[in-house]
Design an enzyme around this catalytic site. Structure first.
Site: not given
Length: 721
Positions: A84, A411, A441, A471, A504, A600, A628
């Site tokens: 992270n 993704r 990314r 997205h 997730y 979160r 998420h």
């Protein structure tokens, strides 16, 4: 396996506004001047987003320090903390430094100047890094020893282990090492980002002259070398003990590890004439040579060696982190993966959603038939992704009645069954449209590969709209059912990735609702063609209507409260940063509307400020799964509206992306979300509570949200068996 990172790394992305880009709150819900003035009178009402992110990673570290968690899971949280922080420096700190250098940085919404933010980042990140390293050395390593797992240094090895390590070095490591000397004929080598290196001092015994050399620790080997009997030694220790083989005839005086973090953000200028794929491929080559933003060194490194590194790498003193070794604890993932179930969370296996479960048959349920009967609200990872969303696309690919499949992909895993199903569908003659966001990314290279694979199979591959990232999470299947064409739609909060769907927490709606289907069909046409229809019945779509739609509903709750009818706002997101949304929530609080946020990661809102936000509470849940999903709940005078979707409350999500929120159909799907929120906001539910000063305090609740949902799922499984 656990995961509590920045899931798609997007919380770290650039989220600043330019000075000439203030937010607007437009009609029809623009509040009166008095309402706005009551909010804007608090000029310190926003917390700093960068410092809020560091507090998020502190919560991850606190999970590693939580002795009620299984030991190997705590080790994994230490590894997650490291990765992270790496990403934070590569993206956020690098971006901040770049904007300062180019004169583009402006005062943050928090009121801090960019250099003030940077100085606080260095101070806080250093404190957390030192705390992290000490906790590993002083607490986790001894705890592992007590469980028969030993992480030792070279000097702790017995003679037989040293012989074993020597063979490993000779046979495997030595052939791939490349020592690089520094002298007038050999310039200081390029140090790649996040690589672990040995800074070696050697001396010529004849001339007595000392030299510096760098040896890169190969990332292709395990970070901790297994010696047998659950004993491990860092790879750099093995290399360090055999440096004489790399520098024959020279005296090896000392060796110390160091690690550089570089700017690895990607910026691609888009225009209609340039192929986006080619532009991104060129930018990925440039990424490897980004400027340094952090230098980590083992605390044993002498000042003379450090001075050389600082000079050659051109880093500032503030960017140097002296830490107890070993550096780069991402390698603890390998330790956490050991076959010691007694030191891990109890095994969890997702189950098929009850509406999609097999009934007295070995054949999988027909997803189309099940969805025609009733809308299905999926909750991953508790509901299996493989037997729901993946099966939906696979059955569509094989079904001769399916005419077309349209899907967005942001993704996905490299060996994705979703990709394979889309390829099969195209090869079977179906119309397949895939909206690919190749600029996801750190996943760009993988996305380029499978985008080309889809094109070669005959899929129509579109890279979205110029200037906007796509997205949203959408899939639509068009099926000829004899009596007409029917649209089957999936709208989710998470990526179409079968691997991360096990880690997730996300929601997804499977529906045949005609209005939703028509909205999604229009949106796909907007993404693949030139149309710009901004009006939808059951969707809010960024950049046109997500912010305005949400703020309008927040002010509507204010009206309900004033009318004496039920009013409440509940919001679940990864991040809450957008000033327009936050100010609307402040106005709701000032009017007396109860507001509850479950965030979160980053939160720029200050709860509990007298006169501003007494009616707002903010909590955060972290655990074995990464929270998420995004949920927006409005009590709406007793006729609740529940929305789910892909958008966080951040500028880039609301202004520079195609994001989608869908209103859940009234009935069971809305009730499911109500129950989930009730559990999340129960006073007994274990969570961190945000204070007005930006600090988070864990409440020590006895109810664990994720474990409770796991137990509910297990009971359903046993009841159905």
């Amino acid at each position: 396996m656990t995961l509590e990172s920045v899931p798609d790394l997007e919380d770290l992305a650039s989220d600043e506004r330019t000075p000439d880009e203030p937010y607007d709150v437009e009609a029809p819900y623009e509040p009166d001047e008095a309402t706005l003035a009551a909010v804007t009178a608090f000029d310190d009402r926003f917390l700093d987003r960068e410092l809020s992110w560091l507090r998020f990673n502190q919560r991850v570290l606190e999970l590693a320090e939580d002795e009620s968690l299984p030991l190997l899971e705590r080790a994994r949280f230490l590894a997650i903390f490291t990765s992270n922080l790496d990403e934070f420096f590569m993206v956020r700190v690098a971006g901040l430094k770049r904007r300062i250098a180019t004169g583009l940085a402006v005062r943050a919404a928090s009121g801090l100047m960019p250099l003030e933010v940077l100085e606080q980042i260095w101070t806080r990140a250093r404190e957390l890094s030192e705390r992290h390293a000490r906790y590993f050395r002083d607490t986790v390593v001894p705890a592992l020893v007590s469980e028969g797992i030993e992480l030792v240094r070279w000097d702790d090895l017995d003679r037989e282990e040293q012989k074993q390590a020597k063979r490993f070095f000779r046979d495997r490591v030595f052939p791939v090492l490349t020592p690089l000397a520094v002298d007038p004929a050999h310039p200081f080598p390029y140090i790649s980002g996040l690589s672990l290196n040995l800074a070696v001092l050697i001396r010529n015994p004849k001339s007595g002259k000392e030299h510096f050399a760098r040896v890169k620790v190969p990332p292709i080997f395990d970070r901790f070398v297994a010696l047998g009997n659950a004993r491990f030694v860092p790879l750099e220790d093995v290399i360090g003990a055999h440096l004489k083989r790399l520098f024959p005839g020279m005296e090896v005086l000392e060796a110390h590890t160091f690690r550089v973090t570089r700017n690895e953000d990607v910026e691609v200028e888009e225009d209609d004439a340039e192929n986006l794929l080619a532009a991104l491929e060129k930018e990925l080559l440039r990424r490897r040579f980004g400027p340094p933003v952090r230098l980590e060194v083992e605390e044993s490194m002498p000042q003379t060696v450090l001075d050389l590194l600082v000079s050659e790498l051109d880093v500032r003193a503030e960017e140097v982190f002296r830490l107890p070794g070993p550096l780069d604890l991402r390698g603890l993932h390998g330790i956490a993966d050991l076959s010691r179930d007694d030191l891990k969370f109890r095994a969890f296996v997702p189950t098929t959603h009850t509406l999609l479960a097999e009934v007295e048959s070995a054949a999988p349920v027909d997803v189309f038939k099940a969805t025609r009967r009733r809308d299905v609200l999926l909750h991953h990872p508790y509901d299996s992704f493989a037997t729901s969303v993946q099966r939906f696309i696979e059955q569509a690919a094989a079904d001769p009645h399916v005419l077309a499949i349209k899907q967005t992909l942001y993704r996905t895993s490299g060996d994705s069954p979703i990709i394979d199903a889309l390829v099969d569908a195209a090869e079977a003659g179906k119309q397949v449209l895939v909206i690919v966001e190749i600029k996801a990314r750190f996943d760009e290279q993988a996305n380029i590969r499978w985008a080309r694979k889809l094109e070669q199979a005959g899929c129509h591959v579109v890279y979205g709209l110029v200037g906007l990232k796509t997205h949203c999470k959408l899939a639509m299947v068009v099926r000829d059912e004899g009596d007409g064409i029917r649209r089957y739609t999936h709208i989710g909060t998470g990526n179409y990735n079968s691997k991360t769907a096990r880690l997730y927490e996300d929601l997804g709606l499977l529906t045949t609702d005609e209005t939703i289907g028509e909205d999604v069909a229009h949106l796909f046409n907007n993404l693949s063609g030139w149309s710009r229809n901004a009006s939808y019945s059951q969707l809010l779509v960024a950049p046109d209507s997500v912010r305005t739609g949400l703020v309008e509903r927040i002010y509507r709750e204010i009206g309900h409260h004033r009318d004496g009818v039920p009013a409440r706002i509940r919001l679940k997101a990864n991040s809450v940063v957008d000033e327009a949304v936050i100010d609307a929530l402040y106005a709701a609080s000032q009017a007396g509307v109860p507001v509850e946020l479950l965030v979160r990661g980053i939160c720029a809102l200050r709860p509990g400020v007298p006169g501003l936000s007494e009616n707002i509470t903010v909590r955060s849940v972290l655990g074995r799964f990464l929270e998420h999903s995004r949920i927006f709940w409005f009590e709406n005078a007793g006729e609740p509206e529940a929305w789910i979707g892909s958008a966080d409350m951040m500028h880039r999500n609301l202004d520079r992306r195609v994001e989608v929120l869908v209103r859940l159909p009234e009935g069971p799907t809305t009730e499911t979300v109500r129950d989930l929120l009730e559990l999340a906001f129960e006073s007994d539910t274990d969570a961190w509570q945000l204070g007005p000063d930006g600090d988070w305090t864990r409440n020590g609740g006895s109810v664990h949200l994720q474990e409770t949902l796991i137990e509910r799922q297990r009971r359903r499984r046993h009841a159905g068996s």
